[in-house]
Design an enzyme around this catalytic site. Sequence first.
Site, short mmCIF file in Angstrom:
data_model
loop_
_atom_site.label_atom_id
_atom_site.label_comp_id
_atom_site.label_asym_id
_atom_site.label_seq_id
_atom_site.Cartn_x
_atom_site.Cartn_y
_atom_site.Cartn_z
N LYS A 1 0.81 -1.32 -0.13
CA LYS A 1 -0.06 0.02 0.09
C LYS A 1 0.95 1.26 0.09
O LYS A 1 1.55 1.49 1.07
CB LYS A 1 -0.92 0.13 1.25
CG LYS A 1 -1.68 1.33 1.43
CD LYS A 1 -2.57 1.23 2.71
CE LYS A 1 -3.32 2.58 2.86
NZ LYS A 1 -4.17 2.41 4.12
N ASP B 1 -2.90 10.09 3.87
CA ASP B 1 -4.10 9.56 4.00
C ASP B 1 -4.88 10.62 4.85
O ASP B 1 -4.99 10.69 5.88
CB ASP B 1 -4.32 8.08 4.66
CG ASP B 1 -5.55 7.72 4.68
OD1 ASP B 1 -6.58 8.48 4.14
OD2 ASP B 1 -5.72 6.79 5.56
N LYS C 1 -10.68 12.73 7.95
CA LYS C 1 -10.20 12.30 9.02
C LYS C 1 -10.24 13.38 10.22
O LYS C 1 -9.92 14.66 9.51
CB LYS C 1 -8.79 11.69 9.29
CG LYS C 1 -8.60 10.23 8.62
CD LYS C 1 -7.24 9.98 8.70
CE LYS C 1 -6.97 8.45 8.03
NZ LYS C 1 -7.57 7.33 8.90
N ASP D 1 1.32 6.12 5.64
CA ASP D 1 0.72 5.29 5.07
C ASP D 1 1.01 4.59 3.99
O ASP D 1 0.36 3.73 3.16
CB ASP D 1 -0.90 6.01 4.89
CG ASP D 1 -2.00 5.07 4.88
OD1 ASP D 1 -1.62 4.04 5.81
OD2 ASP D 1 -3.11 5.32 4.47
N ASP E 1 -12.37 6.80 3.37
CA ASP E 1 -11.13 6.37 4.35
C ASP E 1 -10.85 5.08 4.19
O ASP E 1 -9.58 4.87 4.75
CB ASP E 1 -11.41 6.95 5.54
CG ASP E 1 -10.07 7.22 6.74
OD1 ASP E 1 -9.05 7.35 5.88
OD2 ASP E 1 -10.24 7.36 7.89
N GLU F 1 -9.47 3.52 1.81
CA GLU F 1 -8.70 3.84 0.45
C GLU F 1 -7.79 2.44 0.35
O GLU F 1 -7.46 2.32 -0.97
CB GLU F 1 -8.41 5.12 0.53
CG GLU F 1 -6.87 5.40 1.09
CD GLU F 1 -6.69 4.96 2.47
OE1 GLU F 1 -7.57 5.08 2.92
OE2 GLU F 1 -5.62 4.78 2.73
N ARG G 1 -7.65 -0.35 1.00
CA ARG G 1 -8.18 -1.75 0.12
C ARG G 1 -8.66 -1.56 -1.14
O ARG G 1 -8.47 -2.29 -2.13
CB ARG G 1 -9.37 -2.40 1.25
CG ARG G 1 -10.55 -1.38 1.15
CD ARG G 1 -11.48 -1.73 2.19
NE ARG G 1 -10.75 -1.30 3.59
CZ ARG G 1 -11.66 -1.72 4.67
NH1 ARG G 1 -12.74 -2.15 4.64
NH2 ARG G 1 -11.21 -1.16 5.82
N1 BES Z 1 -4.43 4.27 6.88
C1 BES Z 1 -5.55 3.86 7.83
C2 BES Z 1 -5.16 2.92 9.03
C3 BES Z 1 -4.62 3.30 9.94
C4 BES Z 1 -4.96 3.79 11.07
C5 BES Z 1 -3.08 3.11 9.72
C6 BES Z 1 -4.15 4.03 11.97
C7 BES Z 1 -2.27 3.41 10.91
C8 BES Z 1 -2.86 3.69 11.89
C9 BES Z 1 -6.91 3.48 6.71
O1 BES Z 1 -6.73 3.96 5.43
C10 BES Z 1 -8.08 3.82 7.34
O2 BES Z 1 -8.28 5.01 7.45
N2 BES Z 1 -8.75 2.66 7.74
C11 BES Z 1 -10.13 3.09 8.29
C12 BES Z 1 -10.92 2.10 7.84
C13 BES Z 1 -12.69 2.34 8.17
C14 BES Z 1 -12.97 3.62 7.39
C15 BES Z 1 -13.25 1.06 7.87
C16 BES Z 1 -9.92 2.82 10.00
O3 BES Z 1 -9.01 1.82 10.27
O4 BES Z 1 -10.43 3.62 10.42
ZN ZN Z 2 -4.95 4.50 4.78
ZN ZN Z 3 -7.81 5.77 5.26
#
Ligand code: BES
Ligand code: ZN
Ligand code: ZN
Length: 500
Positions: free
Chosen positions: A265, A270, A277, A288, A347, A349, A351
């Site tokens: 990734k 992000d 966020k 990220d 968010d 993203e 995946r």
């Molecule tokens: N990049 C984030 C995940 C992340 C969170 C990485 C904290 C490192 C530290 C990812 O893209 C994300 O925002 N995931 C969301 C998914 C949700 C919207 C289903 C999450 O984990 O809240």
């Molecule tokens: Zn992310």
């Molecule tokens: Zn995200």
Amino acid sequence: MDFKNVVEKDITKIKAPVLVVFHAQEDDLEPYIAKIDKMLGNVISRLVDKKVVTGKEGEVNVIPTLGKLDVDEVVVVGLGKKDDFNHDTIRRAGAYAVQNVKKLKTDEYAVFMPESIELEDEMYARAFVEGTVMGNYQFTEYKSENKETVEIKKVTLVWEKDVSLDSVNKGVEIGKTIANAVNYVRDLGNHPANVMTPTKLADEAQKLGKQYGFSVKVLDLDEALKMGMNTFYAVAKGSEEPAKFIIMEYNMEKKDLPLYAVVGKGITFDSGGLSLKPSNYMQGMKYDMCGGAATLGIMRAVAELKLPIRLVGVVPATENMPSGSATKIGDIVKSYSGVTVEILNTDAEGRLILADGLGYVSKNYKPKSIIDLATLTGACVVALGNVVSGLFTKDDTLAEKLTKAGYDSWDRVWRLPLWPEYYELLKSDFADVKNIGGRYAGAITAAAFLSKFIVGEIPWAHLDIAGTAFVDRAKAYTPKGATGAGVRVVVQYLINEIEQ
Ligand code: BES
Ligand code: ZN
Ligand code: ZN
């Protein structure tokens, strides 16, 4: 940093500016320490009596020799309790040693490698070198002052045991290569998002390819779109910064060698997109792209080690930003694999870009396995903290191999289930799947989503490195910031594949 191996049972014969010795948290002084203690007028045993030297892990005492030995200072490094020893003890000890020797303003030191640490020659040398090189890492690019002043040029490993010099030299080479790749990945991760853009990441891949001898192809967003990478496009289209789809191939012409694939990734920042966020959650989102960076590091290490395999590394790289051209909530797009996705949270993203990365690899190559690395979910951080990466796969053999590689390299992974019940949570009213699975089991539903985009029967595993790829508290050989998580475990998996 250069490493040299010599066999010398008599510790008092060592000539060096600084000598490092290890001391376990046990009652007695090790015989080799007792020997120098005697020459130093029992200064060490007096410090033991005063409980200054205890052998606690990470404890460091610097003892000037006042000319009584052919070294200026002896540095006694605590190893902790013998019962807790394993190969990571020596990795951490290497880090404590280099960090403290540097304070003595020398660019060279010797380390006595005692027989009492029961590790096989190659791994003993390798773990020590890995800990030293990783522990020596500092990121000071943007500091005007307090830049590192001493550079360690030479470390001599003085072996008490009659080691095979071939084995320890090999251990040094492997350890150096892997640790340098890890440090390289840390650099990529630590640069801020205004510097480490998708373009810069692609340039880095090109540079690595030239330096280590693998081919690199970079698609821009138009080309990716034309090829049908609509889930990648859905993320990239909201950003002003040009997106890149990076494809690296090592040894691809050597058709007889087994083929493996890694996908990372590469979200260089992000923001969450329109599912924005809160700003305090954006801190750290420059990291990220650490899965993508790890993919570059794995390519680098494998090529430098000249492993007899073929390897393809793919990194979809883009920012995730909100704008007038950003993906809207409820948009539906068709992935490269043909699966349609309802995007209910922009968010989620990672995946989406991995869907096309995994689709691209599984449709165009026939690898023995595909491993993806991603800072994918906050849920994984909640579940496992920053100690261990999440492992998700339906293939029990691959799970076992990766778990073993994790222990072998001490870049550990822990499996979570991917059972059919979790797939229910991804059902969309309007498309084949939606990109979020609800409040519970977020790390698992994210992994379940990814599995939908593998075309054909290829063993696949996902490593969620959200908790491990960057840390805000330093540990022995892991300073604050990007850690390089994922490099050691995957390179080890590939090494084990050759040796099996
Ligand atoms: N990049 C984030 C995940 C992340 C969170 C990485 C904290 C490192 C530290 C990812 O893209 C994300 O925002 N995931 C969301 C998914 C949700 C919207 C289903 C999450 O984990 O809240
Ligand atoms: Zn992310
Ligand atoms: Zn995200």
